[in-house]
Write an enzyme that holds these catalytic residues in place. Structure first.
Site, PDB file in Angstrom:
ATOM      1  CB  CYS A   2      -0.943   0.117   1.195  1.00 31.44           C
ATOM      2  SG  CYS A   2      -2.023  -1.301   1.409  1.00 31.44           S
ATOM      3  NE  ARG A  27       4.559   1.661  -0.399  1.00 38.32           N
ATOM      4  CZ  ARG A  27       5.661   1.354   0.286  1.00 38.32           C
ATOM      5  NH1 ARG A  27       6.840   1.594  -0.255  1.00 38.32           N
ATOM      6  NH2 ARG A  27       5.598   0.853   1.475  1.00 38.32           N
ATOM      7  CD1 TRP A  74      -0.758  -6.043  -3.507  1.00 45.38           C
ATOM      8  CD2 TRP A  74      -0.759  -6.730  -1.377  1.00 45.38           C
ATOM      9  NE1 TRP A  74      -0.458  -7.387  -3.491  1.00 45.38           N
ATOM     10  CE2 TRP A  74      -0.449  -7.840  -2.205  1.00 45.38           C
ATOM     11  CE3 TRP A  74      -0.822  -6.931   0.001  1.00 45.38           C
ATOM     12  CZ2 TRP A  74      -0.197  -9.100  -1.698  1.00 45.38           C
ATOM     13  CZ3 TRP A  74      -0.577  -8.202   0.507  1.00 45.38           C
ATOM     14  CH2 TRP A  74      -0.266  -9.275  -0.339  1.00 45.38           C
ATOM     15  CG  ASN A 100       2.135   0.370   4.026  1.00 38.59           C
ATOM     16  OD1 ASN A 100       1.799  -0.780   3.769  1.00 38.59           O
ATOM     17  ND2 ASN A 100       3.374   0.807   3.915  1.00 38.59           N
ATOM     18  N   GLY A 101       0.035  -1.448   6.352  1.00 38.61           N
ATOM     19  CA  GLY A 101       0.483  -2.358   7.399  1.00 38.61           C
ATOM     20  C   GLY A 101      -0.664  -3.253   7.832  1.00 38.61           C
ATOM     21  CD  GLU A 485      15.400 -12.549 -11.252  1.00 35.79           C
ATOM     22  OE1 GLU A 485      15.020 -13.161 -10.254  1.00 35.79           O
ATOM     23  OE2 GLU A 485      14.985 -11.415 -11.548  1.00 35.79           O
ATOM     24  CE  LYS A 489      11.715 -10.429 -12.714  1.00 36.15           C
ATOM     25  NZ  LYS A 489      12.641 -10.399 -11.618  1.00 36.15           N
ATOM     26  CD  GLU A 492       8.133 -10.752 -10.887  1.00 36.32           C
ATOM     27  OE1 GLU A 492       7.599 -10.300  -9.869  1.00 36.32           O
ATOM     28  OE2 GLU A 492       9.349 -10.659 -11.102  1.00 36.32           O
ATOM     29  CG  HIS A 508      17.913 -36.284 -10.520  1.00 39.86           C
ATOM     30  ND1 HIS A 508      18.348 -37.545 -10.212  1.00 39.86           N
ATOM     31  CD2 HIS A 508      19.011 -35.595 -10.912  1.00 39.86           C
ATOM     32  CE1 HIS A 508      19.659 -37.617 -10.385  1.00 39.86           C
ATOM     33  NE2 HIS A 508      20.078 -36.446 -10.812  1.00 39.86           N
ATOM     34  CE  LYS A 607      10.412  -2.607  -7.530  1.00 42.62           C
ATOM     35  NZ  LYS A 607      10.961  -3.649  -8.396  1.00 42.62           N
TER      36      LYS A 607
HETATM   37  O1  M6R Z   1      12.551  -5.140  -2.169  1.00 46.00           O
HETATM   38  P1  M6R Z   1      13.081  -6.531  -2.071  1.00 46.00           P
HETATM   39  O2  M6R Z   1      14.295  -6.735  -2.922  1.00 46.00           O
HETATM   40  O3  M6R Z   1      13.318  -6.989  -0.676  1.00 46.00           O
HETATM   41  O4  M6R Z   1      11.929  -7.433  -2.666  1.00 46.00           O
HETATM   42  C1  M6R Z   1      12.027  -8.826  -2.674  1.00 46.00           C
HETATM   43  C2  M6R Z   1      10.968  -9.437  -3.555  1.00 46.00           C
HETATM   44  O5  M6R Z   1       9.693  -9.083  -3.109  1.00 46.00           O
HETATM   45  C3  M6R Z   1      11.122  -9.000  -5.018  1.00 46.00           C
HETATM   46  O6  M6R Z   1      12.396  -9.285  -5.503  1.00 46.00           O
HETATM   47  C4  M6R Z   1      10.069  -9.696  -5.892  1.00 46.00           C
HETATM   48  O7  M6R Z   1      10.329 -11.072  -5.932  1.00 46.00           O
HETATM   49  C5  M6R Z   1      10.048  -9.097  -7.287  1.00 46.00           C
HETATM   50  N1  M6R Z   1       8.692  -8.932  -7.723  1.00 46.00           N
HETATM   51  C6  M6R Z   1      10.726  -9.934  -8.292  1.00 46.00           C
HETATM   52  O8  M6R Z   1      10.700  -9.374  -9.555  1.00 46.00           O
END
Ligand code: M6R
Length: 612
Positions: A2, A27, A74, A100-101, A485, A489, A492, A508, A607
């Site tokens: 948020c 956020r 969020w 936020n929280g 990674e 990507k 997500e 395996h 984010k």
């Molecule tokens: O801000 P941070 O690097 O701690 O965030 C960690 C993850 O939430 C962040 O890397 C998330 O996996 C991204 N959406 C990946 O693209």
């Protein structure tokens, strides 16, 4: 998660709040709302959807007023809808809150308020807080500030808050515990926000609230105190932040802009730290911690998501060059399994945002157990940056796209600088090797620029797989974390199921998934695993899988077997992740665009994950 924004001063609050919310949409973006107080009283407007939907909804309405708060959500408690959207107003209309929280004990507080005659419109914990503040205000005849503090002394959980009171329209109250609050200080006006991005175009003077601090802002000045009314002298931070950095700069999406920024962001990460002429690495942020780091018995990296993958690359780097054992842990697992931490362990927390709740909790626990805790963060002044003993900022610039790209490469650059410097200090790297590694690092921006030149070809490869339902990513050694990674990507932002594996693990189990519909992205560069990875490609082809291979420029062998090859320039194995990840970032970007997905704001994500 948020985003919250607030303003008090001489201007109209609404345009400032709405622009700020748009900057904070990374956020959370399932609903949005705003509250302003003007001569006509309180106006609250909120709706399900994005900030743009809110703007559309209020078109033509008079939202003038020079004090206000706004929120982009969020969802944690209650589905995303108009009623659960923030701001939340207390039952008698005295207090309006953006939050936020999570208020963890909201159920018991709510039950007590219901007994006192309070009723609730939403399913949120925030409305409970608004009513708790109001009940103190009305029943105990407190000021707005006192009522807020009384309520916050009762709550368990995390909050970043913006609060206005209809009886005291000349003040705006902010409070923080766990969730970040930045306050912008300017002449006769104040801004509050979840991070600096909504504020920097108005002022470069920022105060970051600490936990359990409450700020009362008015156009005449401000005070900061803790929940027990002890005055706090604020530390004003000067932020050097270019507001142009937070626009798309001519790209269709932030993600694409951020992928293209990598030659520059990596150069910025190294600036002032890597001296190519003298072949030295100078890490001022951890200079005092270096002796303890160099004699660490073990390094434990804690992180989440993409930052975790950067940490895995770090494991290979530290073990190869510094010869210090490394464990890489998901922060969420680490914090809850009572890990064995000794005082000669060093924890490295990696986080782009510096606000990830699990990573923050993990470093607090490590601190309690006596370990030295270092941070690798991008956001300056973030909670993790402030709570670590020392650290290195990545200086990648604001990353707005939810999918992390340039933050990853800058994190890996920081870890490489640390590993090389440690290796040299511990006598594991001779001078010539050290010089050659530094030359290799310095060359990375231009190598990435070469990969970006292949973007049209990478887009066409993406087109071939835009309808795939699944994908597998394979890599070995330094490229295994890159495979993870690449898969993250794709899933997500494209909502395509994807798995990353160490290539040798395929036989395996995952090999059973391979048929002629399965794209397999193989990281197959000229490193020490080349022959083995060629065998892995043959195993996939033998089962009619589709192979897209990321190969070293000039490779002639793999193109004979793979369906597509994407060439990347040659570099030291240890630096390959920095170059090899770029085509995978572009593939996920183009697949998402071709599938009509919202690249910068993928569903269900945010984010900054400030809830556990
Ligand atoms: O801000 P941070 O690097 O701690 O965030 C960690 C993850 O939430 C962040 O890397 C998330 O996996 C991204 N959406 C990946 O693209």
């Amino acid at each position: 998660m948020c985003g919250i924004v607030g303003y008090i001063g001489g201007r109209s609050a609404w345009p400032i709040i709405v622009k700020g919310l748009q900057r904070l949409e990374y956020r959370g973006y399932d609903s949005a709302g705003v509250a302003v107080i003007n001569d006509g009283g309180l106006l609250v407007r909120k709706c399900k959807g994005k900030v743009a939907d809110l703007v559309q909804m209020v078109k033509g309405q008079d939202l003038s007023g020079s004090v206000g708060i706004g929120h982009t959500r969020w969802a944690t408690h209650g589905v995303p809808n108009d009623v659960n959207a923030h701001p939340h107003t207390s039952m008698n209309g005295k207090f309006v809150v953006v939050h936020n929280g999570i208020i963890e004990n909201y159920r018991e507080i709510k039950a007590r308020l219901v007994e006192k005659g309070y009723s609730f419109k939403s399913q949120t914990d925030t409305e409970v807080l608004a009513n708790l503040i109001e009940s103190f205000y009305l029943n105990e005849k407190l000021t707005a500030e006192q009522a807020v503090k009384a309520a916050l002394r009762r709550v368990i959980g995390a909050y970043g808050l913006g609060i206005i009171c209809t009886d005291e329209p000349g003040i705006l109250i902010a409070a923080r515990k766990g969730s970040p609050i930045a306050i912008g200080v300017a002449q006769g006006e104040y801004f509050l926000a979840s991070d600096a991005t909504p504020i920097v175009e108005y002022t470069d003077q920022l105060i970051y609230l600490d936990d359990e601090q409450v700020a009362v802002l008015s156009s005449d000045g401000y005070t900061i105190s803790n929940l027990n009314d002890v005055h706090v002298d604020p530390v004003i931070t000067h932020v050097d932040f270019d507001a142009d950095n937070i626009d798309k700069g001519g790209f269709d999406h932030y993600m694409l802009k951020e992928i293209h920024e990598q030659p520059q962001s990596i150069a910025d990460t190294m600036r002032g730290r890597v001296q190519s002429e003298t072949h030295t690495i100078n890490l001022g942020g951890i200079a005092d911690a270096m002796p303890r780091l160099a004699s660490a018995r073990r390094i434990i990296v804690v992180a989440c998501g993409t930052s975790f993958h950067a940490g895995l690359v770090g494991e290979y780097l530290f073990e190869q060059f510094a010869r210090i054992p490394v464990e890489v842990e998901y922060a969420s697992e680490f914090r809850y399994r009572d890990p064995i931490i000794n005082d000669d362990d060093v924890i490295i927390a990696i986080s782009q945002s510096g606000e990830t709740a699990d990573t923050l909790a993990a470093i607090r626990m490590a601190h309690e157990k006596g370990a030295l805790v270092l941070g690798v963060c991008n956001v300056v002044g973030s909670s993790i940056a402030r709570e670590t003993d020392a650290g290195i900022y990545t200086h990648a610039g604001p990353e707005i796209g939810v999918a992390s790209t340039k933050a990853f490469t800058s994190q890996v650059v920081v870890l490489a600088m640390m590993a090389f410097a440690l290796g040299r200090r511990r006598g594991n790297i001779d001078e010539a090797t050290y010089a050659s590694l530094i030359d290799g690092l310095v060359a990375i921006p231009s190598l990435i620029a070469q990969v970006l030149d292949s973007e049209p070809q990478i887009r066409e490869v993406s087109r071939a797989y835009q309808l795939a339902q699944n994908a597998i990513y394979l890599g070995r050694g330094y490229l295994y974390p890159v495979a993870l990674e690449g898969a993250l990507k794709l899933k997500e932002i494209s909502y395509v199921h994807a798995e990353g594996y160490p290539a040798a693990e395929m036989k395996h189990g995952p090999i059973a998934l391979i048929d002629n519909c399965m794209p397999v992205f193989v990281l197959a560069t000229h490193d020490k695993f080349y022959d083995k990875i060629v065998n892995n490609i043959q195993e996939v082809k033998a089962r009619r899988g589709q192979v897209v291979a990321i190969v070293t420029k000039g490779d002639c062998e793999i193109s004979k077997m793979a369906d597509y090859v994407i060439e990347i320039p040659e570099c030291d194995d240890a630096l390959l992740p920095l170059v090899a990840v770029v085509p995978l970032q572009l593939i996920s970007y183009y697949v998402a665009v071709m599938r009509g997905c919202n690249v910068d704001q993928p569903r269900n994500l945010a984010k900054s994950v400030t809830v556990e």
